[in-house]
Design a protein around this motif. Structure first.
Motif, PDB file in Angstrom:
ATOM      1  N   MET A   1       0.839  -1.197   0.000  1.00 22.20           N
ATOM      2  CA  MET A   1       0.000   0.000   0.000  1.00 22.20           C
ATOM      3  C   MET A   1       0.873   1.245   0.000  1.00 22.20           C
ATOM      4  O   MET A   1       2.006   1.227   0.477  1.00 22.20           O
ATOM      5  CB  MET A   1      -0.928   0.003   1.214  1.00 22.20           C
ATOM      6  N   ARG A   2       0.328   2.334  -0.511  1.00 18.08           N
ATOM      7  CA  ARG A   2       1.069   3.580  -0.584  1.00 18.08           C
ATOM      8  C   ARG A   2       0.744   4.462   0.613  1.00 18.08           C
ATOM      9  O   ARG A   2      -0.422   4.724   0.918  1.00 18.08           O
ATOM     10  CB  ARG A   2       0.717   4.320  -1.880  1.00 18.08           C
ATOM     11  N   ASP A   3       1.805   4.928   1.279  1.00 18.00           N
ATOM     12  CA  ASP A   3       1.652   5.837   2.406  1.00 18.00           C
ATOM     13  C   ASP A   3       2.040   7.244   1.960  1.00 18.00           C
ATOM     14  O   ASP A   3       2.548   7.450   0.863  1.00 18.00           O
ATOM     15  CB  ASP A   3       2.518   5.372   3.572  1.00 18.00           C
ATOM     16  N   LEU A   4       1.828   8.219   2.829  1.00 16.20           N
ATOM     17  CA  LEU A   4       2.074   9.612   2.478  1.00 16.20           C
ATOM     18  C   LEU A   4       2.819  10.309   3.602  1.00 16.20           C
ATOM     19  O   LEU A   4       2.428  10.212   4.768  1.00 16.20           O
ATOM     20  CB  LEU A   4       0.741  10.321   2.217  1.00 16.20           C
ATOM     21  N   LEU A   5       3.899  10.974   3.261  1.00 14.49           N
ATOM     22  CA  LEU A   5       4.687  11.751   4.212  1.00 14.49           C
ATOM     23  C   LEU A   5       4.505  13.219   3.877  1.00 14.49           C
ATOM     24  O   LEU A   5       4.736  13.633   2.734  1.00 14.49           O
ATOM     25  CB  LEU A   5       6.161  11.354   4.110  1.00 14.49           C
ATOM     26  N   VAL A   6       4.109  14.024   4.852  1.00 15.76           N
ATOM     27  CA  VAL A   6       3.754  15.422   4.613  1.00 15.76           C
ATOM     28  C   VAL A   6       4.507  16.325   5.573  1.00 15.76           C
ATOM     29  O   VAL A   6       4.486  16.110   6.788  1.00 15.76           O
ATOM     30  CB  VAL A   6       2.228  15.641   4.787  1.00 15.76           C
ATOM     31  N   GLY A   7       5.175  17.353   5.032  1.00 14.05           N
ATOM     32  CA  GLY A   7       5.790  18.387   5.858  1.00 14.05           C
ATOM     33  C   GLY A   7       4.878  19.592   5.930  1.00 14.05           C
ATOM     34  O   GLY A   7       4.159  19.904   4.970  1.00 14.05           O
ATOM     35  N   ASP A   8       4.892  20.315   7.067  1.00 15.89           N
ATOM     36  CA  ASP A   8       3.986  21.465   7.191  1.00 15.89           C
ATOM     37  C   ASP A   8       4.745  22.761   7.431  1.00 15.89           C
ATOM     38  O   ASP A   8       5.967  22.785   7.586  1.00 15.89           O
ATOM     39  CB  ASP A   8       2.925  21.223   8.263  1.00 15.89           C
ATOM     40  N   ARG A   9       4.002  23.852   7.448  1.00 18.26           N
ATOM     41  CA  ARG A   9       4.563  25.198   7.599  1.00 18.26           C
ATOM     42  C   ARG A   9       5.263  25.372   8.939  1.00 18.26           C
ATOM     43  O   ARG A   9       6.208  26.152   9.058  1.00 18.26           O
ATOM     44  CB  ARG A   9       3.429  26.229   7.453  1.00 18.26           C
ATOM     45  N   ASN A  10       4.807  24.638   9.957  1.00 19.39           N
ATOM     46  CA  ASN A  10       5.338  24.816  11.311  1.00 19.39           C
ATOM     47  C   ASN A  10       6.585  23.987  11.590  1.00 19.39           C
ATOM     48  O   ASN A  10       7.128  24.036  12.688  1.00 19.39           O
ATOM     49  CB  ASN A  10       4.263  24.487  12.337  1.00 19.39           C
ATOM     50  N   GLY A  11       7.031  23.183  10.615  1.00 18.06           N
ATOM     51  CA  GLY A  11       8.279  22.446  10.784  1.00 18.06           C
ATOM     52  C   GLY A  11       8.141  20.986  11.139  1.00 18.06           C
ATOM     53  O   GLY A  11       9.137  20.305  11.362  1.00 18.06           O
ATOM     54  N   TYR A  12       6.901  20.473  11.181  1.00 15.03           N
ATOM     55  CA  TYR A  12       6.688  19.077  11.533  1.00 15.03           C
ATOM     56  C   TYR A  12       6.495  18.227  10.271  1.00 15.03           C
ATOM     57  O   TYR A  12       6.143  18.738   9.203  1.00 15.03           O
ATOM     58  CB  TYR A  12       5.472  18.935  12.446  1.00 15.03           C
ATOM     59  N   THR A  13       6.706  16.921  10.431  1.00 14.67           N
ATOM     60  CA  THR A  13       6.510  15.965   9.338  1.00 14.67           C
ATOM     61  C   THR A  13       5.562  14.876   9.816  1.00 14.67           C
ATOM     62  O   THR A  13       5.828  14.212  10.817  1.00 14.67           O
ATOM     63  CB  THR A  13       7.852  15.345   8.907  1.00 14.67           C
TER      64      THR A  13
END
Length: 284
Positions: A1-13
């Motif tokens: 299955m495909r997972d998703l890694l997301v970075g945000d404006r506040n510096g978290y992943t």
């Protein structure tokens, strides 16, 4: 299955896992049990950086001593564990781009992973790996060009994706920008690399090296280049962005004034398409 890694404006992943009925937020990625916080604008990339069979994590950051953090996986491929991080280096200095967007790809098709990087200032840079896949080494930086003419250059805050979109074996580029446009660049040749090898060098001098007021920064460009001049404190903090612009081949000079800087040791970092150089000065 495909997972998703997301970075945000506040510096978290954040990690989203595919469960079969959609994506579910699993956790914010952690190191030593603490949520990884890179400050601002986290931009993650997953790659087995040291070729040990386990996925590692590269995170582009907004600013800092270096803007590509490398978290090596101390666990397993199925259950990654991250502790401390290091930086990606070029020519002995941490690679720095404001709001850095790193991608790992073999851009020149030599069988070794390279770095392709975009940033706030809308250019795309190529760091050629002269080491090995297990131990990448970067000594030069090139700015990618169109096969017609000029650098690839868009509106601010480019975000980058590398993939062989048309199945011809070459690495193509997808970009998005601050204004919401998406562009596709088809790879007909390796863009911008052949013209900007290490043979093209810059000559830099900063005088005086000890100053109470100002210094003169002189440099010579063999080829047209993107030039960035920055001042860093002795502890690695960027103090000032002195200049950032595309300049033609030839001799150039910039005068820098110390303004309200406290006495101490400071470093100028001069970045061109050909190399990164550092010079020390003392402010009295």
């Amino acid at each position: 299955m495909r997972d998703l890694l997301v970075g945000d404006r506040n510096g978290y992943t954040m990690l989203y896992l595919e469960t079969g009925s959609g994506l579910t937020l699993a956790d914010t990625i952690r190191a030593s049990g603490v949520k990884i916080d890179v400050g601002n604008n986290s931009n993650p990339e997953v790659n087995d950086w040291d070729e040990d069979g386990k996925k590692d994590l590269l995170i582009g950051t907004e600013s800092g001593t270096g803007s590509i953090r490398i978290y090596r996986n101390q666990g397993t491929d199925a259950n990654p564990v991250f502790t401390t991080y290091g930086y990606a280096y070029c020519a002995g200095s941490p690679i720095y781009h404001y709001r850095c967007n790193p991608r790992v790809h073999d851009l020149d098709s030599d069988g070794k992973k390279d770095l392709v990087v975009s940033d706030q200032y809308s250019y795309i840079y190529f760091y050629r790996n002269t080491g090995t896949n297990a131990s990448p080494v970067f000594n030069t930086r090139d700015t990618l060009e169109l096969s017609t003419s000029g650098f690839i250059h868009e509106y601010q805050a480019i975000r980058l994706c590398c993939a062989d979109f048309n199945g011809d074996g070459g690495v193509d580029l997808w970009t998005s920008d601050f204004y919401g446009y998406i562009r596709y660049y088809q790879n007909t040749v390796v863009p911008g690399v052949a013209e900007y090898e290490q043979k093209a060098k810059s000559t830099i001098s900063i005088t005086p090296s000890i100053t109470q007021s100002s210094v003169s920064i002189s440099y010579s460009l063999v080829n047209k280049s993107d030039v960035r001049i920055e001042v860093y404190s002795a502890d690695g903090r960027m103090i000032e962005n002195v200049a950032h612009q595309i300049q033609q081949a030839g001799n150039h000079q910039v005068t820098w004034h110390k303004k309200n800087l406290q006495p101490g040791i400071y470093f100028f970092r001069i970045t061109t398409d050909y190399k990164i150089e550092t010079r020390k000065i003392i402010v009295l």
